[in-house]
Motif scaffolding. Structure first.
Motif, PDB file in Angstrom:
ATOM      1  N   VAL A 161       0.838  -1.201   0.000  1.00  0.00           N
ATOM      2  CA  VAL A 161       0.000   0.000   0.000  1.00  0.00           C
ATOM      3  C   VAL A 161       0.875   1.255   0.000  1.00  0.00           C
ATOM      4  N   GLU A 162       1.976   1.226   0.733  1.00  0.00           N
ATOM      5  CA  GLU A 162       2.896   2.375   0.729  1.00  0.00           C
ATOM      6  C   GLU A 162       3.423   2.630  -0.680  1.00  0.00           C
ATOM      7  N   ARG A 163       3.790   1.582  -1.382  1.00  0.00           N
ATOM      8  CA  ARG A 163       4.266   1.732  -2.766  1.00  0.00           C
ATOM      9  C   ARG A 163       3.136   2.191  -3.672  1.00  0.00           C
ATOM     10  N   ALA A 164       1.930   1.683  -3.447  1.00  0.00           N
ATOM     11  CA  ALA A 164       0.778   2.083  -4.250  1.00  0.00           C
ATOM     12  C   ALA A 164       0.481   3.573  -4.081  1.00  0.00           C
ATOM     13  N   VAL A 166      -2.051  -0.237 -10.855  1.00  0.00           N
ATOM     14  CA  VAL A 166      -1.275  -0.060  -9.627  1.00  0.00           C
ATOM     15  C   VAL A 166      -1.468  -1.261  -8.716  1.00  0.00           C
ATOM     16  N   CYS A 167      -2.697  -1.707  -8.586  1.00  0.00           N
ATOM     17  CA  CYS A 167      -3.015  -2.874  -7.769  1.00  0.00           C
ATOM     18  C   CYS A 167      -2.164  -4.071  -8.176  1.00  0.00           C
ATOM     19  N   LEU A 225      -8.514  -6.542  -6.982  1.00  0.00           N
ATOM     20  CA  LEU A 225      -8.790  -5.115  -6.800  1.00  0.00           C
ATOM     21  C   LEU A 225      -9.577  -4.877  -5.517  1.00  0.00           C
ATOM     22  N   GLY A 226     -10.475  -5.793  -5.183  1.00  0.00           N
ATOM     23  CA  GLY A 226     -11.274  -5.656  -3.961  1.00  0.00           C
ATOM     24  C   GLY A 226     -10.423  -5.700  -2.708  1.00  0.00           C
ATOM     25  N   SER A 227      -9.501  -6.670  -2.637  1.00  0.00           N
ATOM     26  CA  SER A 227      -8.638  -6.758  -1.454  1.00  0.00           C
ATOM     27  C   SER A 227      -7.686  -5.571  -1.391  1.00  0.00           C
ATOM     28  N   PHE A 228      -7.216  -5.104  -2.538  1.00  0.00           N
ATOM     29  CA  PHE A 228      -6.355  -3.923  -2.579  1.00  0.00           C
ATOM     30  C   PHE A 228      -7.106  -2.699  -2.057  1.00  0.00           C
ATOM     31  N   GLU A 242      -8.325   0.831   4.583  1.00  0.00           N
ATOM     32  CA  GLU A 242      -8.056   0.557   5.991  1.00  0.00           C
ATOM     33  C   GLU A 242      -6.826   1.322   6.475  1.00  0.00           C
ATOM     34  N   LEU A 243      -5.770   1.349   5.672  1.00  0.00           N
ATOM     35  CA  LEU A 243      -4.515   1.981   6.080  1.00  0.00           C
ATOM     36  C   LEU A 243      -4.466   3.483   5.818  1.00  0.00           C
TER      37      LEU A 243
END
Length: 128
Positions: free
Chosen positions: A46-49, A63-64, A72-75, A81-82
């Motif tokens: 997520v930080e990289r995304a 990106v995902c 895509l849903g879990s991403f 969340e973060l």
């Protein structure tokens, strides 16, 4: 894990590389980093995304996949969340703030391609 965050990483392989059983590896990893290897890896992704969404001309789906999520849903769920907002909203906010110009997606994809994979192969006529 940090260097290979975009790849599919197996817990058993990580544990073997560290010289531990899977369960002991998870316990020791949590003691050292404060979270499980899976949560750590998804946070790093997520930080990289976030960086890619702010600076690259790639779709959220691209990106995902680039950062190593398979869905895509879990991403989107982990990103929200973060970060506190969905990836598309985060991108919109970054665009509104301005900043560095977006890197064209084709350059980014070419840059991430493994180096020398084709150049290392000998020409067909010399392989005999």
């Amino acid at each position: 894990m940090d260097a290979r965050f975009g790849e599919e990483l197996e817990l058993g392989e990580l544990a073997a590389a560290a010289g531990f059983s899977r369960y002991h590896f998870v316990r020791e990893f949590r003691a050292a980093f404060g979270e499980t290897p899976g949560r750590y890896l998804s946070r790093r992704r997520v930080e990289r995304a976030k960086d890619l969404l702010a600076n690259a001309n790639l779709t959220v789906t691209e990106v995902c996949m680039v950062v190593g999520f398979s869905s895509l849903g879990s991403f989107s769920r982990r990103f929200s969340e973060l970060v506190g907002c969905p990836p598309s909203v985060y991108r919109r906010r970054m665009v509104q703030r301005g900043g560095t110009p977006a890197i064209p997606g084709c350059f980014l994809m070419a840059w991430q391609r493994p180096r020398g994979a084709i150049a290392d192969k000998a020409p067909r006529e010399t392989r005999e």
